[in-house]
Design a protein around this motif. Structure first.
Motif, PDB file in Angstrom:
ATOM      1  N   GLU A 158       7.748 -13.304 -19.989  1.00 52.48           N
ATOM      2  CA  GLU A 158       7.898 -11.920 -20.445  1.00 52.48           C
ATOM      3  C   GLU A 158       7.722 -11.811 -21.956  1.00 52.48           C
ATOM      4  O   GLU A 158       7.200 -10.815 -22.456  1.00 52.48           O
ATOM      5  CB  GLU A 158       9.258 -11.371 -20.033  1.00 52.48           C
ATOM      6  CG  GLU A 158       9.361 -10.903 -18.587  1.00 52.48           C
ATOM      7  CD  GLU A 158       9.514 -12.047 -17.602  1.00 52.48           C
ATOM      8  OE1 GLU A 158       9.247 -11.834 -16.405  1.00 52.48           O
ATOM      9  OE2 GLU A 158       9.886 -13.161 -18.027  1.00 52.48           O
ATOM     10  N   ILE A 159       8.142 -12.817 -22.702  1.00 44.98           N
ATOM     11  CA  ILE A 159       7.923 -12.812 -24.152  1.00 44.98           C
ATOM     12  C   ILE A 159       6.438 -12.911 -24.464  1.00 44.98           C
ATOM     13  O   ILE A 159       5.908 -12.205 -25.324  1.00 44.98           O
ATOM     14  CB  ILE A 159       8.687 -13.965 -24.823  1.00 44.98           C
ATOM     15  CG1 ILE A 159      10.197 -13.684 -24.792  1.00 44.98           C
ATOM     16  CG2 ILE A 159       8.238 -14.152 -26.266  1.00 44.98           C
ATOM     17  CD1 ILE A 159      11.031 -14.756 -25.443  1.00 44.98           C
ATOM     18  N   VAL A 198       7.159 -24.277 -16.339  1.00 46.77           N
ATOM     19  CA  VAL A 198       8.128 -24.296 -17.433  1.00 46.77           C
ATOM     20  C   VAL A 198       8.219 -22.933 -18.105  1.00 46.77           C
ATOM     21  O   VAL A 198       9.308 -22.495 -18.495  1.00 46.77           O
ATOM     22  CB  VAL A 198       7.772 -25.407 -18.444  1.00 46.77           C
ATOM     23  CG1 VAL A 198       6.514 -25.083 -19.225  1.00 46.77           C
ATOM     24  CG2 VAL A 198       8.928 -25.650 -19.396  1.00 46.77           C
ATOM     25  N   LEU A 199       7.115 -22.214 -18.231  1.00 44.50           N
ATOM     26  CA  LEU A 199       7.153 -20.894 -18.859  1.00 44.50           C
ATOM     27  C   LEU A 199       7.907 -19.889 -18.004  1.00 44.50           C
ATOM     28  O   LEU A 199       8.520 -18.955 -18.526  1.00 44.50           O
ATOM     29  CB  LEU A 199       5.734 -20.397 -19.132  1.00 44.50           C
ATOM     30  CG  LEU A 199       4.957 -21.179 -20.199  1.00 44.50           C
ATOM     31  CD1 LEU A 199       3.531 -20.675 -20.289  1.00 44.50           C
ATOM     32  CD2 LEU A 199       5.637 -21.088 -21.553  1.00 44.50           C
ATOM     33  N   ASN A 200       7.858 -20.067 -16.697  1.00 45.71           N
ATOM     34  CA  ASN A 200       8.597 -19.177 -15.801  1.00 45.71           C
ATOM     35  C   ASN A 200      10.063 -19.547 -15.688  1.00 45.71           C
ATOM     36  O   ASN A 200      10.826 -18.840 -15.039  1.00 45.71           O
ATOM     37  CB  ASN A 200       7.960 -19.193 -14.406  1.00 45.71           C
ATOM     38  CG  ASN A 200       6.819 -18.222 -14.263  1.00 45.71           C
ATOM     39  OD1 ASN A 200       7.028 -17.020 -14.178  1.00 45.71           O
ATOM     40  ND2 ASN A 200       5.597 -18.748 -14.256  1.00 45.71           N
ATOM     41  N   GLN A 201      10.461 -20.653 -16.318  1.00 43.07           N
ATOM     42  CA  GLN A 201      11.837 -21.116 -16.179  1.00 43.07           C
ATOM     43  C   GLN A 201      12.660 -20.955 -17.442  1.00 43.07           C
ATOM     44  O   GLN A 201      13.867 -20.702 -17.379  1.00 43.07           O
ATOM     45  CB  GLN A 201      11.842 -22.587 -15.745  1.00 43.07           C
ATOM     46  CG  GLN A 201      13.235 -23.150 -15.540  1.00 43.07           C
ATOM     47  CD  GLN A 201      13.205 -24.489 -14.849  1.00 43.07           C
ATOM     48  OE1 GLN A 201      12.296 -24.792 -14.101  1.00 43.07           O
ATOM     49  NE2 GLN A 201      14.215 -25.307 -15.102  1.00 43.07           N
ATOM     50  N   ILE A 202      12.057 -21.090 -18.626  1.00 47.33           N
ATOM     51  CA  ILE A 202      12.838 -21.037 -19.865  1.00 47.33           C
ATOM     52  C   ILE A 202      13.377 -19.629 -20.087  1.00 47.33           C
ATOM     53  O   ILE A 202      12.609 -18.672 -20.172  1.00 47.33           O
ATOM     54  CB  ILE A 202      11.967 -21.435 -21.068  1.00 47.33           C
ATOM     55  CG1 ILE A 202      11.426 -22.842 -20.896  1.00 47.33           C
ATOM     56  CG2 ILE A 202      12.770 -21.344 -22.359  1.00 47.33           C
ATOM     57  CD1 ILE A 202      10.504 -23.265 -22.008  1.00 47.33           C
ATOM     58  N   PRO A 203      14.685 -19.438 -20.190  1.00 49.48           N
ATOM     59  CA  PRO A 203      15.229 -18.099 -20.456  1.00 49.48           C
ATOM     60  C   PRO A 203      14.779 -17.585 -21.819  1.00 49.48           C
ATOM     61  O   PRO A 203      14.773 -18.322 -22.817  1.00 49.48           O
ATOM     62  CB  PRO A 203      16.747 -18.315 -20.410  1.00 49.48           C
ATOM     63  CG  PRO A 203      16.940 -19.588 -19.650  1.00 49.48           C
ATOM     64  CD  PRO A 203      15.749 -20.437 -19.977  1.00 49.48           C
TER      65      PRO A 203
END
Length: 834
Positions: A158-159, A198-203
Motif C-alpha cells: 500500500e505504501i 515480503v512486500l505483502n507481509q511487512i506492516p
C-alpha cells in the motif's frame, strides 16, 4: 552444508578476534565514561574525541571516540587527577577541569555532556514539521513514508502505491518501472521470502524509509531487471525501554497488529517484535469469451473445432501471515561492534473461485452447464538470521564490514479443482501439490578506505549459495471409487543448486561540484538442476562482468544533475528451468526450459532535481535494453488424456529477443500553503518487445512474430493537509494506463484513498481512519491471445474498504533524529512527524 556453515562462523570469530583492541598489560585501574550530545538539538554526536589529560604534567594519557549513541568508555586509567577534553569538528571545545580517580571511586560516570556549535553567522533557517517526501542520493531515491497515512493499516504494498517509479496492480503485484523483476532488501540485507511475499507481509507501520535504486552501483548484487527496493525499518537509539504498538481492523475480515520493544543500556541494545496480518479481498469476475482451437498440422477452418467457455462467479483472496523477530547490537568499543538478528514466521495465501461455467463448441448446439470450485493455497514457515561485524579504524569512514546471512523457507502449495454438474454430482476433480525446502546462505565482506578529503575506495567479496529440493504431485478424482489417486506421470522430484561468487571494486569522490562513482563487479555462477527419477542434469558454469557509473553535478542553487549507467542480470528461477509438465491447477500446466539464458540489461538514466523555495521538481529520463528477453507464454495443452474441451492452457518460457523501455518520470512537490502539501507524480514510457517464437503445431514448428509496442503511463496525486498540530488529512489518487505484453493487454484502473490521522495525548497515541477505493473504481480487465486461444478476464473487488489503526508509543518511541547512516555509510535525514 553444516561444514560450510561452521566454516563461516569460524571466519567471523577470526575476524572478531583479529580486530578487537588489545588490552594493555596490567590490571585495570579506573574507568571514565559518559555521553556527548549536541546542546542545540539534544542529538548524540558520533566520532567526538575524548582526551584524558594528566593534571600533574598536562600530558594526554588516554583517549577514545564516541560511538553512534554518543557513548564513550575509557578503561585502564591509573589513579590520579585528570581533566577531560571533548572536541568535535564544528563545535566548541569543552573541558571538565578536575576528575579524580581513586581506589574507592574507580568508575566516574560524567553523564550527559553537551557541546555548543561553533559561533557562525548564518541566515535565518525555517524548521518545517514534515520531512520532504523524497531526497536524492547519487545512486538512489530516498522516500520518506512517515506521511503516508492512507497506508497506515496496510503493508509495504500500500505504501508503494504512492511513491515514484513503482506501480501496483489491482491484485497487489508490484512493478518497478514496468518490470516485476527486481530485488527487495530489508535494511540492506536479502530477505528470506520472494519479493511479492515480503512486500505483502511487512506492516506499513514498521517502515521508516523506502529506497528506490533503479541503477544500483557495483556494490549491490546485480540481480533484477529494474533494480532494488530497499525497505528501511524503524529503529530506536534512545536509552532505556521504548516501544511502539499498532493495532488495525477493517472490512471483509481485515485485521492485524504489530509491536516493537527496545531496551538500550549504554552500548548494548536488545529488541523484540512481532506482527500479525490478515488481509482479504472479495468480489466477482467473469470471462467474456474464451476460444480454444483444436487444430491439426493440415487443417482448414471449416473442420476446426472451437470450444467456447463462458463463466462468471465470486472470488476471495486471503493473505495471512505472522512473524516474530529479535536481536541485539553491541558496541564493544568505539571501533568494534557486532549485531545479531533472527526472524521466524509463517505465511499463507489462499485463492477461492466459485464460478458457473457454460461450455459449447462451434459444431454443436449443446451447452454444458457446470459449477467449478477452485481452491488453492500457498505458504509455509520460514526463518532467517543475520550476524554482522563492523570494525572502524581511526580515520572516519575507514571500516571493514562482515555479514553472515542464513535463510530457510518451506514451500507448501496445494490446488484443488472440482467440477460438478447441475445435479451436484462430481464430474471431475484434480489436486496438485508442490512441496520442498529452500535454503540460502550468504557471506559478505565490504572494505571502505577514504583516500582523500572527499573520495574513497571500496572493495568486497560475497558468496551466495542456494539449495532447493522440490517435489510435485498430481492426483485425479476416480469417479468409480470416489477417491483422489496419484498420477505417476506428473510426479517429479528436482534438486536445484546455484552458487554465485562475486568480487567488486568501486571508487567514488567529489571534485568541486561534481560527484562520481565508478565500479566493476565480476561474478562466477555454478548452477546445477537434477531430475531425480531420470538422473537428468543441467549444469551451467559462467563468469559475468557488471560495470556501473554514476555522475552528479550540483549548481549554486542546490539543483542537481545526475547521470548513471549499470549492467544487470535476471537469472531464471528454478521452476522456469524444469523440463517437465507441472499441473498448477485444473486449467493450467507449466513447463520450464533448461536451455533458458539469463537476461542481460543495460540501463541508462539522466535526472535533474530543481529546488525553488520549499518546492521541488525532479525529472528522470531512462532507457533500458533487455537482451535474451524471457517471456512467459501460453498455448493450448492437449495430450491423449487432455482434449481441447478440457480448456487447459500451458504456460512455458523462452528467450524471444529484446525489449526496450524509454521513459520520463516527473515528480513535483509543492507546499501550496503552510498547511497543504501536494506531490504530483507521473511516469510515461514507450515499451517495445521484438522477437519470434516457435509454436508447435501438430508435429511441425511454426515461427511467429509477436513484436508488440505500447505507450504506457501512470500518475499519482498525493495531498496532505495539516489541520493544527495534531491532525492530518490525506487524499491520494493513482491511475495506471493500459499495458501491453507479448500476448495481450491489461486494461487501466483508478484507485483513490482517503485517510484522517489524529495524534492524542502528547503524541503517544495516534488514531488513523482510512478509506480505500473511495469511488469504487478499482477494477480491471485483461486479455491474451495466441495461435490457438483467446481469453478475457474481468476482475472487480468489493469496495470501498474502511479500516482503522491505533498506534501507541511507549516512552514516546521515535526514530533517531540525528544524522544516521543507512548501512552503506551514507547519511539519511531522519526527523519526526511533528
Amino acid at each position: 552444508m553444516l561444514k560450510k556453515l561452521l566454516t563461516l562462523i569460524l571466519l567471523f570469530n577470526f575476524l572478531n578476534g583479529f580486530s578487537l583492541d588489545v588490552t594493555p598489560q596490567g590490571a585495570p585501574q579506573g574507568i571514565i565514561k559518559g555521553y556527548v550530545f549536541d546542546k542545540n538539538n539534544n542529538q548524540a554526536l558520533e566520532y567526538a574525541t575524548i582526551s584524558i589529560v594528566s593534571l600533574r604534567n598536562n600530558k594526554v594519557v588516554n583517549g577514545t571516540i564516541t560511538d553512534e549513541t554518543g557513548f564513550f568508555k575509557i578503561k585502564n586509567i591509573s589513579f590520579g587527577s585528570y581533566k577531560v577534553k571533548l572536541t568535535f569538528i564544528g563545535y566548541e571545545t569543552k573541558v571538565i577541569e578536575k576528575v579524580i580517580l581513586k581506589p574507592n571511586d574507580r568508575e566516574i560516570d560524567l553523564g550527559k555532556l553537551y557541546l555548543n556549535l561553533a559561533s557562525k553567522n548564518i541566515d535565518a533557517v525555517v524548521i518545517n514539521a514534515d520531512r520532504p517526501t523524497m531526497s536524492y542520493k547519487i545512486d538512489k531515491k530516498v522516500i520518506n513514508v512517515s506521511q503516508q497515512h492512507t497506508s497506515a493499516s496496510g503493508t509495504a504494498v500500500e505504501i508503494l502505491e504512492n511513491i515514484p517509479s513503482v506501480t501496483v496492480d489491482i491484485e497487489g503485484n508490484v512493478s518497478l518501472r514496468g518490470s516485476e523483476s527486481f530485488t527487495v532488501l530489508i535494511d540492506n540485507k536479502p530477505t528470506v521470502l520472494e519479493p511479492s511475499d515480503v512486500l505483502n507481509q511487512i506492516p506499513a507501520s514498521t517502515i521508516e524509509n523506502i529506497e528506490v535504486i533503479t541503477n544500483p552501483s557495483s556494490k549491490y548484487d546485480p540481480d533484477g531487471t529494474s533494480g532494488i527496493i530497499n525497505i528501511i525499518t524503524k529503529k530506536n537509539k534512545l536509552q532505556g525501554i521504548n516501544g511502539i504498538v499498532n493495532l488495525n481492523a477493517g472490512m471483509y475480515g481485515r485485521h492485524g497488529g504489530d509491536f516493537l520493544f527496545n531496551w538500550r543500556k549504554e552500548r548494548f541494545n536488545v529488541f523484540f517484535g512481532a506482527d500479525y496480518n490478515n488481509r482479504s479481498m472479495k468480489g466477482g469476475f467473469e470471462t467474456k469469451d474464451w476460444r480454444i482451437i483444436n487444430w491439426t498440422p493440415n487443417r482448414n477452418e471449416t473442420n476446426d473445432t472451437i470450444v467456447h467457455n463462458l463463466s462468471e462467479g465470486d472470488f476471495e483472496r486471503t493473505k495471512n501471515s505472522y512473524s516474530i523477530r529479535t536481536g541485539f547490537d553491541l558496541t564493544i568499543d568505539p571501533r568494534n561492534s557486532i549485531a545479531f538478528e533472527t526472524q521466524l514466521g509463517y505465511r499463507e495465501y489462499q485463492r477461492i473461485n466459485i464460478k458457473n461455467r457454460e461450455t459449447f463448441t462451434n459444431q454443436s448446439t449443446n451447452r454444458i452447464l457446470a459449477i467449478n470450485d477452485e481452491n488453492s493455497q500457498r505458504g509455509g514457515s520460514y526463518y532467517s538470521f543475520n550476524l554482522n561485524y563492523t570494525r572502524k579504524f581511526l580515520i572516519k569512514g575507514h571500516e571493514l564490514y562482515a555479514l553472515l546471512n542464513c535463510r530457510v523457507r518451506e514451500v507448501d502449495e496445494e490446488s484443488t479443482n472440482v467440477l460438478t454438474n447441475m445435479n451436484n454430482s462430481i464430474v471431475s476433480g484434480q489436486q496438485s501439490f508442490e512441496k520442498g525446502p529452500f535454503d540460502s546462505y550468504r557471506i559478505q565482506l565490504d572494505y571502505t578506505l577514504p583516500l582523500f578529503e572527499k573520495s574513497k575506495f571500496e572493495a568486497g567479496y560475497n558468496s551466495r549459495i542456494f539449495i532447493s529440493d522440490d517435489k510435485t504431485d498430481l492426483k485425479q478424482y476416480n469417479l468409480s471409487n470416489q477417491v483422489y489417486e496419484i498420477v505417476p506421470l506428473f510426479s517429479h522430484n528436482v534438486e536445484y543448486s546455484n552458487n554465485i561468487h562475486a568480487v567488486y571494486a568501486m571508487y567514488s569522490g567529489e571534485i568541486n561540484r561534481w560527484g562520481y562513482k565508478a565500479g566493476l563487479r565480476g561474478e562466477y555462477t555454478d548452477r546445477d538442476i537434477q531430475l531425480k527419477e531420470t538422473t537428468e542434469s543441467s549444469l551451467i558454469e559462467r563468469f559475468d562482468f557488471f560495470p556501473t557509473l554514476h555522475m552528479s553535478y550540483s549548481t549554486k542553487k542546490e539543483n542537481q544533475w545526475m547521470a548513471n549507467y549499470s549492467r544487470r542480470i535476471h537469472r531464471p528461477r528454478g521452476w522456469n528451468l524444469e523440463p517437465f509438465i507441472t499441473w498448477v491447477n485444473a486449467n493450467s500446466v507449466r513447463q520450464g526450459n533448461p536451455d533458458l539464458l539469463p537476461e542481460y540489461i543495460d540501463s541508462y538514466e539522466l535526472s535533474h532535481l530543481i529546488k525553488f523555495g520549499r518546492n521541488s521538481l525532479s525529472l528522470d529520463g531512462y532507457y533500458r535494453i533487455t537482451n535474451n528477453k524471457i517471456e512467459r507464454l501460453w498455448s493450448t495443452y492437449e495430450t491423449q488424456e487432455v482434449s481441447a474441451a478440457d480448456n487447459v492452457k500451458k504456460m512455458f518460457f523462452d528467450n524471444v529477443g529484446k525489449d526496450y523501455s524509454l521513459g520520463v518520470e516527473v515528480m513535483l512537490g509543492l507546499n501550496l500553503f503552510p498547511w497543504w502539501h501536494v506531490d504530483l507524480m507521473g511516469n510515461v514510457y514507450d515499451y517495445r518487445v521484438e522477437g519470434e517464437l516457435e509454436y508447435k503445431v501438430g508435429n511441425n514448428l511454426q515461427l511467429v512474430d509477436f513484436s508488440e509496442s505500447s505507450f504506457t503511463w501512470n500518475t499519482r496525486l498525493n495531498n496532505t493537509l495539516r489541520l493544527g498540530k495534531k491532525t492530518r488529512v490525506q487524499f491520494n489518487a493513482m491511475y495506471n494506463s493500459p499495458r501491453a505484453s507479448a500476448q495481450g493487454e491489461r486494461e487501466g484502473f483508478l484507485l483513490t484513498t482517503l485517510a484522517v490521522r489524529q495524534n492524542i495525548y502528547k503524541n503517544k497515541l495516534a488514531a488513523t481512519l482510512q478509506v480505500r477505493d473511495v469511488f469504487g473504481t478499482m477494477h480491471h480487465a485483461s486479455e491474451s491471445s495466441g495461435l490457438d486461444f483467446y481469453s478475457y478476464y474481468n476482475f472487480h473487488p468489493n469496495t470501498p474498504v474502511v479500516s482503522f489503526t491505533l498506534s501507541f508509543r511507549l516512552n514516546n518511541y521515535k526514530p533517531d533524529r540525528k544524522k544516521r547512516t543507512n548501512g552503506n555509510g551514507e547519511g539519511l535525514e531522519d526527523d519526526g512527524e511533528f
